[in-house]
Design a protein around this motif. Structure first.
Motif, mmCIF file in Angstrom:
data_model
loop_
_atom_site.group_PDB
_atom_site.id
_atom_site.type_symbol
_atom_site.label_atom_id
_atom_site.label_comp_id
_atom_site.label_asym_id
_atom_site.label_seq_id
_atom_site.Cartn_x
_atom_site.Cartn_y
_atom_site.Cartn_z
ATOM 1 N N THR A 1 87.366 26.407 -59.085
ATOM 2 C CA THR A 1 87.319 26.087 -57.608
ATOM 3 C C THR A 1 85.984 25.827 -57.096
ATOM 4 O O THR A 1 85.648 25.055 -56.374
ATOM 5 C CB THR A 1 87.990 27.475 -56.976
ATOM 6 N N VAL A 2 85.070 26.605 -57.620
ATOM 7 C CA VAL A 2 83.546 26.395 -57.300
ATOM 8 C C VAL A 2 83.180 25.004 -57.656
ATOM 9 O O VAL A 2 82.558 24.526 -57.318
ATOM 10 C CB VAL A 2 82.795 27.419 -58.051
ATOM 11 N N SER B 1 92.550 26.638 -52.519
ATOM 12 C CA SER B 1 91.030 26.313 -52.513
ATOM 13 C C SER B 1 90.835 25.445 -53.812
ATOM 14 O O SER B 1 89.973 24.552 -53.608
ATOM 15 C CB SER B 1 90.230 27.346 -52.533
ATOM 16 N N CYS B 2 91.559 25.645 -54.866
ATOM 17 C CA CYS B 2 91.166 24.871 -56.196
ATOM 18 C C CYS B 2 92.084 23.285 -56.036
ATOM 19 O O CYS B 2 91.679 22.408 -56.477
ATOM 20 C CB CYS B 2 91.551 25.349 -57.268
ATOM 21 N N ASP C 1 86.197 26.663 -49.130
ATOM 22 C CA ASP C 1 86.896 26.731 -50.402
ATOM 23 C C ASP C 1 85.855 27.052 -51.523
ATOM 24 O O ASP C 1 86.213 27.901 -52.264
ATOM 25 C CB ASP C 1 87.554 25.303 -50.722
ATOM 26 N N LEU C 2 84.784 26.558 -51.534
ATOM 27 C CA LEU C 2 83.727 27.007 -52.488
ATOM 28 C C LEU C 2 83.255 28.430 -52.060
ATOM 29 O O LEU C 2 83.242 29.093 -53.287
ATOM 30 C CB LEU C 2 82.315 26.186 -52.012
ATOM 31 N N LEU D 1 84.298 38.615 -44.687
ATOM 32 C CA LEU D 1 83.926 37.272 -45.242
ATOM 33 C C LEU D 1 85.481 36.680 -45.664
ATOM 34 O O LEU D 1 85.603 35.244 -45.410
ATOM 35 C CB LEU D 1 83.232 37.461 -46.621
ATOM 36 N N SER D 2 86.162 37.276 -46.274
ATOM 37 C CA SER D 2 87.825 36.830 -46.654
ATOM 38 C C SER D 2 88.356 36.357 -45.377
ATOM 39 O O SER D 2 88.943 35.291 -45.477
ATOM 40 C CB SER D 2 88.521 37.757 -47.453
ATOM 41 N N TYR D 3 88.260 37.189 -44.411
ATOM 42 C CA TYR D 3 88.931 36.763 -43.025
ATOM 43 C C TYR D 3 88.384 35.651 -42.582
ATOM 44 O O TYR D 3 88.863 34.628 -42.052
ATOM 45 C CB TYR D 3 89.014 37.677 -42.145
ATOM 46 N N VAL D 4 86.997 35.521 -42.358
ATOM 47 C CA VAL D 4 86.123 34.340 -41.730
ATOM 48 C C VAL D 4 86.553 33.075 -42.606
ATOM 49 O O VAL D 4 86.841 31.882 -42.063
ATOM 50 C CB VAL D 4 84.797 34.495 -41.971
ATOM 51 N N LEU D 5 86.570 33.041 -43.855
ATOM 52 C CA LEU D 5 86.938 31.883 -44.738
ATOM 53 C C LEU D 5 88.226 31.415 -44.574
ATOM 54 O O LEU D 5 88.512 30.122 -44.438
ATOM 55 C CB LEU D 5 86.686 32.418 -46.306
ATOM 56 N N THR D 6 89.065 32.274 -44.353
ATOM 57 C CA THR D 6 90.539 32.042 -44.282
ATOM 58 C C THR D 6 90.626 31.351 -42.999
ATOM 59 O O THR D 6 91.385 30.265 -42.892
ATOM 60 C CB THR D 6 91.611 33.102 -44.286
#
Length: 334
Positions: free
Chosen positions: A49-50, A296-297, A81-82, A114-119
């Motif tokens: 994914t990265v 994300s991948c 996604d990164l 962080l997980s909430y923000v990225l989602t």
């Protein structure tokens, strides 16, 4: 929101914190082969994914031909996604496999935020992609005059800012609710968002934007079918350059439509577990979470499949041709 879960403290040596017999959570014990396989699969997915999203980010940022309003939104999606692959996936894998959170309560709250923000940023990026294609296909004159690089970058910045402020506030308000509700144990990472707050969160973060995405793309597909029929007529055939431009816009809409459909397929299974205690159906919840992360991948893989320019830029990046002078001016859209 989704709720992380780990077993409550119990007797025995298999504890997250062996020296804290009365307060430590239990360590999840699995066969060594199973544990090794799970770590290999999850961290390989995170690494892929990265790498893929990093290639996409470098491609759009480096090559000037790719500096378009649509690609600015793709850049935002690739950025979220990164970070999911770089931070969220490894931490989630370690916690999921061992059932122990070893980084302390404050980093637990940071992880949740962080997980909430990225989602939320991913959902917002998909919404912007849908709006961009709607304007390009259904209102082409307005799109040409109103959709500029500056306005798109401002919209992306507002989406990220709102995601940070909203989700940061959400975690602050709800932090510590679960430990007060029942006895907690060391090695647990829980921020529970349920009840009325959970339903509002579900509506604001998922149901409203995803419903808008579906409505926009239904109109895009309807317009695409209508314009395809028109281009087959003799009058459209005589339009020359205009017909070619319209066909290009339709192809772009359909390609990005696949990205949107895959996004929805990956996100919908996780909606059933929002605001629920994951311990009630931990296996199904885990599959839903990792299916969400799998998106994300899949996004950059879809770009590589549908966009020749991405395959060309990957070759130029891997072979270090981007280090040559004026490589940013190279033609990658031919």
């Amino acid at each position: 929101r989704l709720v992380l879960w780990s077993p409550l403290a119990g007797s025995g040596p298999d504890l997250c914190y062996p020296l804290l017999l009365n307060t430590s959570c239990r360590l999840s014990l699995q066969p060594r082969f199973t544990t090794s396989l799970l770590y290999t699969l999850t961290f390989s997915l995170a690494l892929l994914t990265v790498l893929l999203n990093l290639l996409l980010i470098v491609s759009i940022a480096h090559f000037r031909q790719l500096h378009t309003p649509t690609n600015q939104v793709l850049l935002s999606l690739a950025g979220s996604d990164l970070l999911i692959g770089l931070v969220v996936m490894p931490l989630e894998a370690q916690y999921y496999i061992s059932s122990c959170w070893l980084l302390g309560p404050w980093l637990c709250y940071v992880y949740y935020t962080l997980s909430y923000v990225l989602t939320s940023a991913s959902v917002a990026s998909i919404l912007l992609i849908s709006l961009d294609r709607y304007l390009a296909v259904c209102q082409p004159l307005r799109y040409t005059s109103e959709v500029t690089m500056g306005r798109v970058q401002l919209a992306v910045g507002l989406c990220w800012s709102c995601a940070v402020v909203y989700n940061g506030s959400l975690v602050v308000v709800n932090v510590g609710r679960e430990p007060r509700r029942r006895r907690s144990c060391r090695g647990e990472c829980v921020v529970l968002v349920d009840g009325p707050t959970g339903w509002v969160e579900l509506l604001v973060t998922f149901l409203a934007p995803i419903s808008t995405v579906v409505a926009l793309y239904l109109q895009v597909f309807g317009a695409a079918l209508s314009q395809t029929r028109k281009m087959r007529s003799s009058r459209a055939a005589a339009a020359g350059t205009t017909t070619a431009a319209r066909r290009s816009e339709l192809k772009a809409a359909l390609r990005l439509g696949v990205v949107v459909v895959v996004f929805l397929l990956c996100y919908f299974p996780s909606l059933g577990f929002m605001g629920q205690d994951a311990s009630e159906n931990f296996a199904a919840w885990s599959w839903g979470v990792w299916l969400l992360y799998l998106n994300s991948c899949l996004n950059p893989l879809l770009y590589a499949l549908f966009y020749p320019w991405f395959r060309r830029t990957i070759r130029m990046i891997v072979t270090l041709q981007i280090l040559k002078p004026n490589s940013s001016r190279a033609s990658v859209l031919h």
